[in-house]
Scaffold this motif. Structure first.
Motif, PDB file in Angstrom:
ATOM      1  N   MET A   1       5.379  -8.047   5.865  1.00 64.42           N
ATOM      2  CA  MET A   1       6.272  -7.730   6.984  1.00 64.42           C
ATOM      3  C   MET A   1       6.372  -6.210   7.124  1.00 64.42           C
ATOM      4  O   MET A   1       6.701  -5.521   6.170  1.00 64.42           O
ATOM      5  CB  MET A   1       7.667  -8.314   6.737  1.00 64.42           C
ATOM      6  N   ASN A   2       6.111  -5.676   8.317  1.00 65.60           N
ATOM      7  CA  ASN A   2       6.116  -4.241   8.535  1.00 65.60           C
ATOM      8  C   ASN A   2       7.505  -3.756   8.927  1.00 65.60           C
ATOM      9  O   ASN A   2       7.741  -3.287  10.028  1.00 65.60           O
ATOM     10  CB  ASN A   2       5.104  -3.864   9.621  1.00 65.60           C
ATOM     11  N   THR A   3       8.472  -3.936   8.002  1.00 67.53           N
ATOM     12  CA  THR A   3       9.786  -3.357   8.243  1.00 67.53           C
ATOM     13  C   THR A   3       9.670  -1.845   8.154  1.00 67.53           C
ATOM     14  O   THR A   3       8.741  -1.306   7.562  1.00 67.53           O
ATOM     15  CB  THR A   3      10.801  -3.859   7.214  1.00 67.53           C
ATOM     16  N   LYS A   4      10.652  -1.170   8.730  1.00 67.20           N
ATOM     17  CA  LYS A   4      10.580   0.291   8.753  1.00 67.20           C
ATOM     18  C   LYS A   4      10.589   0.862   7.336  1.00 67.20           C
ATOM     19  O   LYS A   4       9.888   1.848   7.040  1.00 67.20           O
ATOM     20  CB  LYS A   4      11.742   0.841   9.566  1.00 67.20           C
ATOM     21  N   LEU A   5      11.380   0.258   6.437  1.00 62.57           N
ATOM     22  CA  LEU A   5      11.411   0.753   5.066  1.00 62.57           C
ATOM     23  C   LEU A   5      10.051   0.592   4.400  1.00 62.57           C
ATOM     24  O   LEU A   5       9.631   1.440   3.609  1.00 62.57           O
ATOM     25  CB  LEU A   5      12.484   0.013   4.254  1.00 62.57           C
ATOM     26  N   HIS A   6       9.366  -0.499   4.711  1.00 61.75           N
ATOM     27  CA  HIS A   6       8.028  -0.718   4.159  1.00 61.75           C
ATOM     28  C   HIS A   6       7.066   0.363   4.663  1.00 61.75           C
ATOM     29  O   HIS A   6       6.239   0.884   3.901  1.00 61.75           O
ATOM     30  CB  HIS A   6       7.523  -2.106   4.563  1.00 61.75           C
ATOM     31  N   LEU A   7       7.196   0.726   5.923  1.00 63.48           N
ATOM     32  CA  LEU A   7       6.361   1.777   6.496  1.00 63.48           C
ATOM     33  C   LEU A   7       6.662   3.129   5.832  1.00 63.48           C
ATOM     34  O   LEU A   7       5.753   3.907   5.531  1.00 63.48           O
ATOM     35  CB  LEU A   7       6.588   1.879   8.006  1.00 63.48           C
ATOM     36  N   VAL A   8       7.950   3.382   5.612  1.00 64.06           N
ATOM     37  CA  VAL A   8       8.350   4.634   4.961  1.00 64.06           C
ATOM     38  C   VAL A   8       7.786   4.714   3.554  1.00 64.06           C
ATOM     39  O   VAL A   8       7.268   5.762   3.129  1.00 64.06           O
ATOM     40  CB  VAL A   8       9.892   4.755   4.931  1.00 64.06           C
ATOM     41  N   ARG A   9       7.862   3.614   2.811  1.00 61.35           N
ATOM     42  CA  ARG A   9       7.329   3.601   1.450  1.00 61.35           C
ATOM     43  C   ARG A   9       5.818   3.861   1.447  1.00 61.35           C
ATOM     44  O   ARG A   9       5.290   4.502   0.534  1.00 61.35           O
ATOM     45  CB  ARG A   9       7.648   2.267   0.777  1.00 61.35           C
ATOM     46  N   THR A  10       5.142   3.382   2.463  1.00 67.04           N
ATOM     47  CA  THR A  10       3.702   3.618   2.560  1.00 67.04           C
ATOM     48  C   THR A  10       3.416   5.106   2.731  1.00 67.04           C
ATOM     49  O   THR A  10       2.519   5.666   2.082  1.00 67.04           O
ATOM     50  CB  THR A  10       3.103   2.838   3.740  1.00 67.04           C
ATOM     51  N   LEU A  11       4.188   5.771   3.611  1.00 68.84           N
ATOM     52  CA  LEU A  11       4.005   7.202   3.828  1.00 68.84           C
ATOM     53  C   LEU A  11       4.283   7.983   2.547  1.00 68.84           C
ATOM     54  O   LEU A  11       3.500   8.867   2.162  1.00 68.84           O
ATOM     55  CB  LEU A  11       4.927   7.678   4.954  1.00 68.84           C
ATOM     56  N   ILE A  12       5.387   7.683   1.884  1.00 74.45           N
ATOM     57  CA  ILE A  12       5.755   8.416   0.666  1.00 74.45           C
ATOM     58  C   ILE A  12       4.727   8.189  -0.432  1.00 74.45           C
ATOM     59  O   ILE A  12       4.373   9.122  -1.166  1.00 74.45           O
ATOM     60  CB  ILE A  12       7.172   8.007   0.208  1.00 74.45           C
ATOM     61  N   ALA A  13       4.192   6.975  -0.556  1.00 73.53           N
ATOM     62  CA  ALA A  13       3.171   6.692  -1.565  1.00 73.53           C
ATOM     63  C   ALA A  13       1.913   7.512  -1.302  1.00 73.53           C
ATOM     64  O   ALA A  13       1.274   8.023  -2.230  1.00 73.53           O
ATOM     65  CB  ALA A  13       2.848   5.199  -1.583  1.00 73.53           C
ATOM     66  N   ALA A  14       1.549   7.656  -0.028  1.00 72.19           N
ATOM     67  CA  ALA A  14       0.374   8.456   0.318  1.00 72.19           C
ATOM     68  C   ALA A  14       0.589   9.925  -0.028  1.00 72.19           C
ATOM     69  O   ALA A  14      -0.299  10.598  -0.574  1.00 72.19           O
ATOM     70  CB  ALA A  14       0.059   8.297   1.807  1.00 72.19           C
ATOM     71  N   VAL A  15       1.781  10.437   0.280  1.00 63.98           N
ATOM     72  CA  VAL A  15       2.093  11.839  -0.017  1.00 63.98           C
ATOM     73  C   VAL A  15       2.075  12.077  -1.523  1.00 63.98           C
ATOM     74  O   VAL A  15       1.497  13.065  -2.009  1.00 63.98           O
ATOM     75  CB  VAL A  15       3.467  12.218   0.578  1.00 63.98           C
ATOM     76  N   GLU A  16       2.692  11.166  -2.277  1.00 62.26           N
ATOM     77  CA  GLU A  16       2.751  11.339  -3.729  1.00 62.26           C
ATOM     78  C   GLU A  16       1.381  11.153  -4.382  1.00 62.26           C
ATOM     79  O   GLU A  16       1.085  11.781  -5.403  1.00 62.26           O
ATOM     80  CB  GLU A  16       3.764  10.357  -4.320  1.00 62.26           C
TER      81      GLU A  16
ATOM     82  N   ILE B   1      19.319   3.315  -1.665  1.00 60.46           N
ATOM     83  CA  ILE B   1      19.102   1.870  -1.523  1.00 60.46           C
ATOM     84  C   ILE B   1      18.778   1.243  -2.873  1.00 60.46           C
ATOM     85  O   ILE B   1      19.305   0.189  -3.244  1.00 60.46           O
ATOM     86  CB  ILE B   1      17.974   1.591  -0.511  1.00 60.46           C
ATOM     87  N   GLU B   2      17.916   1.909  -3.633  1.00 60.02           N
ATOM     88  CA  GLU B   2      17.554   1.399  -4.958  1.00 60.02           C
ATOM     89  C   GLU B   2      18.759   1.367  -5.882  1.00 60.02           C
ATOM     90  O   GLU B   2      18.925   0.433  -6.672  1.00 60.02           O
ATOM     91  CB  GLU B   2      16.439   2.253  -5.553  1.00 60.02           C
ATOM     92  N   ASN B   3      19.614   2.385  -5.791  1.00 60.86           N
ATOM     93  CA  ASN B   3      20.820   2.412  -6.615  1.00 60.86           C
ATOM     94  C   ASN B   3      21.743   1.254  -6.293  1.00 60.86           C
ATOM     95  O   ASN B   3      22.285   0.592  -7.184  1.00 60.86           O
ATOM     96  CB  ASN B   3      21.571   3.733  -6.415  1.00 60.86           C
ATOM     97  N   VAL B   4      21.947   1.010  -4.998  1.00 60.15           N
ATOM     98  CA  VAL B   4      22.819  -0.087  -4.578  1.00 60.15           C
ATOM     99  C   VAL B   4      22.232  -1.428  -4.989  1.00 60.15           C
ATOM    100  O   VAL B   4      22.940  -2.311  -5.493  1.00 60.15           O
ATOM    101  CB  VAL B   4      23.051  -0.043  -3.051  1.00 60.15           C
TER     102      VAL B   4
END
Length: 316
Positions: A1-16, A77-80
């Motif tokens: 599912m391409n939720t926005k958070l999933h898309l964000v995680r993809t971008l951050i993983a690429a940067v890291e 989000i992870e903390n919560v």
């Protein structure tokens, strides 16, 4: 599912990872799927976030702002999620607690007994000390101290105020008059507390119309244990200044009388302190939640004027 958070995680993983392919591998997805997710995210925010070429990637100025902000969001989000998940899992293991002697003996120990009944897989290692807390050792999960432990890695939560009351037994004044002023206390037998950390003697504190005054009175007894001082005061051997949590029930029963009541003020607070990196540990969360509920019970009992034990209102 391409939720926005999933898309964000993809971008951050690429940067890291330094490339879209590395980010895709970290998330166990194909390079083409990762590239598509980043394109969808850029389309959603309406501006390019990533500069691409055949050998490397780099964030645009907008991308740097976006990733910096979204890292904070994802962390929260992870903390919560971690905090919520603690409610569904039965805590297990060892919880090490270090507390000041007074709070630990009169309040914390009964709370721990009830906590262990509810969580039988837990073990609590309780250490009572009025010495300086060594927060750098990493051995202790939670500290309870008057005042605040000032350390960049610690989170402090205020639990209650502390007032120091000047008290004596009525029997002590059977054959002598009461002191008229604070300085008159110097001619009486003042029983005082000695700090175990540096062996200094406690300064009694009084509020006046203009200022706070401090006086160091001593008599024929000094101790690092406030409970031992209280025993001598109750037996009519002298005057002392002690925390309200310790003496309030004896004032209510008439076993003690208070001197200079109008000069009492909130001069300290009790704090719960824990390391910032451990704030979402399941064991700590379970105990903090249990303690929070117990403190609510204490407040309700105080409002209902429930008889107190040791000033901490420990009704079973």
């Amino acid at each position: 599912m391409n939720t926005k958070l999933h898309l964000v995680r993809t971008l951050i993983a690429a940067v890291e990872g330094g490339s879209i392919a590395a980010g895709a591998r970290a998330l166990n997805m194909t390079r083409s799927a990762a590239s598509k997710n980043i394109a969808l995210l850029e389309q959603a925010v309406g501006t390019p976030l990533l500069l691409r070429n055949t050998r490397s990637i780099a964030l645009t100025e907008a991308g740097e702002i976006y990733v910096r902000g979204m890292r904070t969001v994802l962390s929260e989000i992870e903390n919560v999620e971690s905090e919520v998940s603690a409610f569904s899992a039965e805590p297990a293991g060892v919880l090490t607690i270090e507390s000041s002697v007074l709070f630990g003996r009169f309040f914390l120990t009964p709370v721990i007994h009830r906590y262990l009944e509810k969580h039988p897989k837990m073990t609590v290692d309780l250490r009572l000390s009025d010495g300086r807390a060594d927060v750098t050792s990493g051995e202790v999960d939670i500290y309870f101290r008057s005042g605040r432990i000032r350390h960049q890695d610690m989170i402090a939560t205020k639990l209650m105020d502390i007032r120091f009351r000047t008290v004596a037994s009525p029997d002590y004044f059977k054959d002598q008059t009461f002191p008229d002023t604070v300085d008159d206390l110097g001619r009486f037998n003042c029983l005082n507390f000695r700090f175990p950390s540096d062996h200094s003697v406690f300064q009694w504190r009084f509020k006046t119309d203009a200022d706070i005054i401090y006086r160091r009175f001593t008599g024929n007894f000094l101790s690092t244990d406030t409970e031992e001082i209280l025993k001598l005061v109750l037996a009519g051997h002298g005057i002392s200044q002690l925390p309200n949590q310790l003496v309030d029930p004896y004032l209510a029963s008439g076993d003690l009388i208070e001197l200079f009541e109008e000069k009492v003020f909130v001069s300290n607070s009790l704090h719960m302190c824990l390391q910032r990196s451990r704030r979402n540990d399941a064991k700590l969360l379970s105990f903090r939640t249990f303690l929070k509920d117990r403190l609510k019970e204490v407040a309700a009992q105080r409002d209902a004027a429930t008889p107190a034990i040791g000033g901490w209102l420990l009704r079973a």
